[in-house]
Motif scaffolding. Structure first.
Motif, mmCIF file in Angstrom:
data_model
loop_
_atom_site.group_PDB
_atom_site.id
_atom_site.type_symbol
_atom_site.label_atom_id
_atom_site.label_comp_id
_atom_site.label_asym_id
_atom_site.label_seq_id
_atom_site.Cartn_x
_atom_site.Cartn_y
_atom_site.Cartn_z
ATOM 1 N N UNK A 198 0.856 -1.192 0.000
ATOM 2 C CA UNK A 198 0.000 0.000 0.000
ATOM 3 C C UNK A 198 0.889 1.237 0.000
ATOM 4 N N UNK A 199 0.283 2.360 -0.359
ATOM 5 C CA UNK A 199 1.054 3.596 -0.423
ATOM 6 C C UNK A 199 1.395 4.107 0.972
ATOM 7 N N UNK A 200 2.388 4.941 0.990
ATOM 8 C CA UNK A 200 2.819 5.589 2.225
ATOM 9 C C UNK A 200 1.683 6.453 2.769
ATOM 10 N N UNK A 201 1.444 6.364 4.066
ATOM 11 C CA UNK A 201 0.450 7.236 4.702
ATOM 12 C C UNK A 201 1.127 8.527 5.139
ATOM 13 N N UNK A 202 0.419 9.617 4.958
ATOM 14 C CA UNK A 202 0.960 10.910 5.352
ATOM 15 C C UNK A 202 0.032 11.586 6.349
ATOM 16 N N UNK A 203 0.616 12.434 7.168
ATOM 17 C CA UNK A 203 -0.167 13.200 8.134
ATOM 18 C C UNK A 203 -0.075 14.681 7.834
ATOM 19 N N UNK A 204 1.102 15.114 7.391
ATOM 20 C CA UNK A 204 1.292 16.537 7.150
ATOM 21 C C UNK A 204 2.554 16.736 6.320
ATOM 22 N N UNK A 205 2.492 17.643 5.374
ATOM 23 C CA UNK A 205 3.708 17.973 4.610
ATOM 24 C C UNK A 205 3.971 19.480 4.755
ATOM 25 N N UNK A 206 3.523 20.260 3.769
ATOM 26 C CA UNK A 206 3.742 21.716 3.842
ATOM 27 C C UNK A 206 2.840 22.338 4.907
ATOM 28 N N UNK A 207 3.415 23.259 5.677
ATOM 29 C CA UNK A 207 2.618 24.012 6.645
ATOM 30 C C UNK A 207 2.920 25.480 6.442
ATOM 31 N N UNK A 208 1.873 26.271 6.237
ATOM 32 C CA UNK A 208 2.107 27.680 5.926
ATOM 33 C C UNK A 208 2.362 28.506 7.188
ATOM 34 N N UNK A 209 2.786 29.724 6.959
ATOM 35 C CA UNK A 209 3.214 30.614 8.040
ATOM 36 C C UNK A 209 2.088 30.879 9.033
ATOM 37 N N UNK A 210 0.895 31.146 8.508
ATOM 38 C CA UNK A 210 -0.221 31.462 9.406
ATOM 39 C C UNK A 210 -0.558 30.284 10.325
ATOM 40 N N UNK A 211 -0.458 29.070 9.770
ATOM 41 C CA UNK A 211 -0.723 27.892 10.601
ATOM 42 C C UNK A 211 0.362 27.738 11.665
#
Ligand SMILES: [Zn+2]
Length: 287
Positions: A198-211
């Protein structure tokens, strides 16, 4: 006297090493620990140790005068005093470092763990996968590209980012990475899928400045300062902490640590199990 000088040199070297290690720990944990007071305590101890090091110039230990006559006798006494001071400072740095490690371990032990899901899996004693986390704050999600972004940390415009092809986050937001990092992750995922089905599970990649600003406000120093998070560069990813598929000693994480670098994706040393800020879920693209 030779013995005293040797002991002194050894003690000084040990302190210098301990201080250097502590200094590195302070740098790598900047903005990355739950209790900033622990870092400040170590910084204070380190400053004291630095003062001791500065006050005990190595040239004094090899001063020829220290081996002759009454001057030598006085110097030998001074050497013993300095050696004791160095040993005390060394103990202080080591104790402070140990205290910090214990504080981190206690925080990890106190954090919610995936006990139910872990229990449902066949555990194998000491080799049982571990996916405990110190994170207990509100959820934050991956970010869309920053329209009109200037390309700085957390302000990456759409043309600088590529969405990975096989998944989106629970809000429907694509998982963005820089174009090169995304292309490399596609290749890594193909190999991962061949291995695990199965494909790799992700939780978060790019996070913007405001976040990142919102995270900092909600979590304090456990969140990186806005403008400094590796997630703001589009070169970092977090795997999900639950279920425990990617925790310490899981086949999946071990495989990623071993094979990721061939695709440019690595677990930073600071994020390793014995690193200064263990995060089994965090990987970075190094090209
Ligand atoms: Zn991360």
């Amino acid at each position: 006297m030779v013995h005293a000088a040797t002991v002194r040199a050894d003690a000084r070297a040990a302190l210098a090493a301990a201080a250097e290690h502590a200094r590195g720990t302070l740098v790598t944990t900047e903005g990355g620990v739950a209790d900033e007071m622990v870092r400040q305590a170590l910084a204070t101890t380190l400053a004291d140790a630095d003062a001791t090091l500065a006050a005990t110039d190595p040239a004094a230990a090899t001063d020829p005068a220290a081996t002759t006559g009454t001057t030598g006798a006085r110097s030998a006494t001074a050497l013993r005093v300095q050696t004791a001071a160095l040993a005390a400072a060394d103990s202080a740095v080591a104790a402070a470092h140990e205290a910090w490690l214990q504080a981190e371990a206690a925080a990890a032990a106190a954090a919610p763990r995936a006990t139910t899901k872990q229990a449902a899996k066949p555990a194998a004693g000491a080799a049982a996968p571990s996916c405990g986390t110190t994170y207990s704050g509100p959820p934050f999600y991956t970010s869309p590209a920053t329209a009109g972004g200037d390309g700085s940390n957390g302000k990456l415009p759409p043309e600088a980012l590529t969405a990975i092809s096989w998944d989106v986050d629970p809000h429907g937001t694509p998982y963005y990475l820089t174009n090169a990092a995304a292309a490399a992750l596609e290749r890594l995922n193909t190999a991962f899928r061949a291995q695990f089905g199965h494909s790799l599970d992700l939780d978060l990649t790019y996070r913007d400045y405001d976040t990142q600003v919102a995270m900092r406000a909600a979590l304090g120093s456990v969140a990186a300062k806005p403008g400094t998070s590796s997630h703001g560069t589009g070169l970092a990813l977090d795997l999900p902490e639950l279920p425990c598929e990617y925790g310490w000693d899981t086949p999946q994480r071990d495989w990623l640590v071993s094979n990721g670098p061939a695709y440019g994706w690595a677990s930073p040393s600071w994020a390793g199990r014995n690193g200064s800020n263990p995060e089994y879920w965090h990987f970075e693209y190094r090209g």
